[in-house]
Design a protein around this motif. Structure first.
Motif, PDB file in Angstrom:
ATOM      1  N   TYR A 159       7.101   7.904   0.984  1.00 23.58           N
ATOM      2  CA  TYR A 159       5.679   8.254   1.077  1.00 23.58           C
ATOM      3  C   TYR A 159       4.879   7.511   0.005  1.00 23.58           C
ATOM      4  N   LEU A 160       5.348   7.592  -1.241  1.00 25.57           N
ATOM      5  CA  LEU A 160       4.631   6.944  -2.340  1.00 25.57           C
ATOM      6  C   LEU A 160       4.629   5.425  -2.200  1.00 25.57           C
ATOM      7  N   GLN A 161       5.721   4.841  -1.712  1.00 29.38           N
ATOM      8  CA  GLN A 161       5.754   3.389  -1.500  1.00 29.38           C
ATOM      9  C   GLN A 161       4.753   2.966  -0.435  1.00 29.38           C
ATOM     10  N   ARG A 194      -3.760   2.220  -6.542  1.00 25.36           N
ATOM     11  CA  ARG A 194      -4.443   3.312  -7.241  1.00 25.36           C
ATOM     12  C   ARG A 194      -4.111   4.677  -6.640  1.00 25.36           C
ATOM     13  N   LEU A 195      -3.680   4.700  -5.378  1.00 28.44           N
ATOM     14  CA  LEU A 195      -3.346   5.968  -4.725  1.00 28.44           C
ATOM     15  C   LEU A 195      -2.188   6.682  -5.397  1.00 28.44           C
ATOM     16  N   THR A 196      -1.322   5.933  -6.049  1.00 29.26           N
ATOM     17  CA  THR A 196      -0.136   6.526  -6.675  1.00 29.26           C
ATOM     18  C   THR A 196      -0.249   6.596  -8.192  1.00 29.26           C
ATOM     19  N   LEU A 250      -2.607   9.413   5.850  1.00 34.80           N
ATOM     20  CA  LEU A 250      -2.330  10.455   6.836  1.00 34.80           C
ATOM     21  C   LEU A 250      -1.074  10.139   7.649  1.00 34.80           C
ATOM     22  N   THR A 251      -0.916   8.885   8.026  1.00 32.68           N
ATOM     23  CA  THR A 251       0.261   8.470   8.788  1.00 32.68           C
ATOM     24  C   THR A 251       1.529   8.664   7.954  1.00 32.68           C
ATOM     25  N   ALA A 252       1.459   8.293   6.682  1.00 32.93           N
ATOM     26  CA  ALA A 252       2.611   8.468   5.789  1.00 32.93           C
ATOM     27  C   ALA A 252       2.907   9.955   5.580  1.00 32.93           C
TER      28      ALA A 252
END
Length: 149
Positions: free
Chosen positions: A76-78, A86-88, A138-140
């Motif tokens: 998910y994080l990858q 920046r999302l992680t 959302l897909t992840a």
């Protein structure tokens, strides 16, 4: 009293009470909003699946919303990092945002609402998050956090 009997009793009480308030005046139109009805349904659903209310909206205790475990969390994080590093920046917050995205999915909120909510959730880390990146999140989330949604 068994746990199932207690849950059934609590659910029956909620249904009876909601019926009493709705039956107060037959000529009065239903002025409750769809979102307020959804909050009640979400609360009942959460009450039947967990013994303690954490007071958070992180999807814990909701059927179909997982932790996620080590391999799913990494994947998910990858995926998020590929969309925008920046999302992680705060991995725990990124996972919590994904859980909340799962709640939107499970509550069948419209696609544009789900995307807008995801943009808002990440607004401190990524104030300019575009809809395509929000859709990637959302897909992840659906793939790794709530695959049964």
């Amino acid at each position: 009293m068994s746990r199932n009997a207690a849950v059934a009793g609590a659910l029956l009480a909620v249904l009876v009470l909601s019926g009493c308030t709705a039956a107060g005046d037959a000529d009065t139109p239903d002025t409750s909003t769809p979102s307020s009805r959804m909050e009640i349904n979400s609360t009942v659903s959460t009450a039947t699946t967990s013994s303690a209310d954490s007071g958070t909206d992180d999807g814990a205790g909701v059927p179909g919303v997982s932790g996620p475990d080590g391999p799913h969390r990494r994947a998910y994080l990858q995926t998020l990092e590929t969309a925008d590093q920046r999302l992680t920046a705060d991995p725990d917050e990124a996972v919590d945002n994904g859980r909340n995205g799962c709640l939107d999915i499970l509550q069948h909120k419209p696609g544009p609402t789900q995307i807008g909510n995801m943009q808002r959730r990440f607004s401190t880390q990524v104030p300019d998050l575009n809809p395509a990146a929000a859709q990637t999140v959302l897909t992840a989330a659906r793939a790794y956090i709530c695959p049964d949604a």
